[in-house]
Design a protein around this motif. Sequence first.
Motif, mmCIF file in Angstrom:
data_model
loop_
_atom_site.group_PDB
_atom_site.id
_atom_site.type_symbol
_atom_site.label_atom_id
_atom_site.label_comp_id
_atom_site.label_asym_id
_atom_site.label_seq_id
_atom_site.Cartn_x
_atom_site.Cartn_y
_atom_site.Cartn_z
ATOM 1 N N ALA A 192 3.443 5.990 -2.710
ATOM 2 C CA ALA A 192 4.674 6.632 -3.153
ATOM 3 C C ALA A 192 4.633 6.940 -4.649
ATOM 4 C CB ALA A 192 5.877 5.747 -2.827
ATOM 5 N N PHE A 193 4.158 6.000 -5.458
ATOM 6 C CA PHE A 193 4.127 6.251 -6.903
ATOM 7 C C PHE A 193 3.053 7.257 -7.287
ATOM 8 C CE2 PHE A 193 6.784 2.442 -7.210
ATOM 9 C CZ PHE A 193 7.742 2.942 -8.077
ATOM 10 N N ALA A 194 2.126 7.513 -6.366
ATOM 11 C CA ALA A 194 1.152 8.577 -6.590
ATOM 12 C C ALA A 194 1.622 9.899 -5.993
ATOM 13 C CB ALA A 194 -0.193 8.195 -5.982
ATOM 14 N N ALA B 57 0.630 -2.804 -6.766
ATOM 15 C CA ALA B 57 1.908 -2.134 -6.488
ATOM 16 C C ALA B 57 2.923 -2.424 -7.592
ATOM 17 C CB ALA B 57 2.451 -2.583 -5.132
ATOM 18 N N VAL B 58 2.941 -3.640 -8.087
ATOM 19 C CA VAL B 58 3.869 -3.991 -9.173
ATOM 20 C C VAL B 58 3.511 -3.226 -10.444
ATOM 21 C CG1 VAL B 58 4.657 -5.858 -10.672
ATOM 22 C CG2 VAL B 58 4.412 -6.258 -8.209
ATOM 23 N N ARG B 59 2.227 -3.118 -10.743
ATOM 24 C CA ARG B 59 1.818 -2.353 -11.921
ATOM 25 C C ARG B 59 2.203 -0.881 -11.775
ATOM 26 N NH1 ARG B 59 -2.789 -5.701 -11.398
ATOM 27 N NH2 ARG B 59 -3.958 -4.039 -10.352
ATOM 28 N N GLU C 288 0.838 -1.211 0.000
ATOM 29 C CA GLU C 288 0.000 0.000 0.000
ATOM 30 C C GLU C 288 0.869 1.255 0.000
ATOM 31 O OE1 GLU C 288 -2.417 1.390 3.570
ATOM 32 O OE2 GLU C 288 -3.959 0.493 2.287
ATOM 33 N N ARG C 289 1.972 1.208 0.738
ATOM 34 C CA ARG C 289 2.904 2.349 0.762
ATOM 35 C C ARG C 289 3.507 2.573 -0.620
ATOM 36 N NH1 ARG C 289 8.357 2.849 1.718
ATOM 37 N NH2 ARG C 289 8.556 0.623 2.188
ATOM 38 N N ALA D 127 8.272 10.383 -3.182
ATOM 39 C CA ALA D 127 8.380 10.749 -1.770
ATOM 40 C C ALA D 127 7.753 9.642 -0.930
ATOM 41 C CB ALA D 127 7.669 12.069 -1.508
ATOM 42 N N THR D 128 8.454 9.250 0.128
ATOM 43 C CA THR D 128 7.937 8.231 1.038
ATOM 44 C C THR D 128 8.582 8.390 2.398
ATOM 45 O OG1 THR D 128 7.608 5.840 1.375
ATOM 46 C CG2 THR D 128 9.671 6.519 0.348
ATOM 47 N N GLN D 129 7.776 8.316 3.431
ATOM 48 C CA GLN D 129 8.249 8.345 4.809
ATOM 49 C C GLN D 129 9.214 9.505 5.081
ATOM 50 O OE1 GLN D 129 9.592 4.208 5.222
ATOM 51 N NE2 GLN D 129 7.668 3.748 6.253
#
Length: 232
Positions: free
Chosen positions: A64-66, A120-122, A59-60, A136-138
């Motif tokens: 992140a990709f969004a 998530a893979v897609r 889910e993270r 961007a993540t965390q």
Amino acid sequence: MRAPERGALPLWPATTLGRAYGRVTEVVQGLTDEDFARPTRCPGMAVGPLLVHLLYDAERALAAFATPSVDEPDRDFVSYWKDFPPGADGETTFVRVVASAYERPSVGLVGHWRELSEAAVRAAAFGLVEKGKRVATQGHVLAAKDFVATLILEATVHHLDLIADLPDAPEPDPEALQVTARTLDGLFGPDAWDVIGWDTTTYVLKATGREPLDAADREMLGAHVERLPLIG
């Protein structure tokens, strides 16, 4: 004895992530509801809670990709893990509660995992089409390729955790294991590489504290033994 040459990250890391997540699916899709209470290598986490932990990692990835970024990366696939030292996991109770909410984890939890992991893979595959994409993540910014490498490590290490009490389960994807070992090499440092004589799976298990070091390991590592475990 010098450790095997790990090489660079895969040219198509989303494909490697797909295989890593797919192997996790292979582990859990044939389990009974009772099997989700089996122990893993993660203290306090049975199979069900650990799969919830991986589900939230997928889910993270979607988040992140969004969340593209124009800032310069402040972490790469190695330095990202320096923010997560051994023993830094504070979500055990949370994932146990979430896992207990699935009345039939063999259906509901596995189905939820499959849906999110495949999405998530897609997202990773689409995201990596854009050259130089950053996410961007965390609280950090990573190049998309580096971010996917962190997902591969998480999936691979926790795959090994999941199968601790599942002797007939498939092993992790070999290329995903190499990405994980390459990351650990970066954390360990080049001055330690020449002394490592483990095969790749043993390296991952011992460098992350999943298997204890014996006397021969300590003699092999010498002063480098104090660096372990590299991550929790």
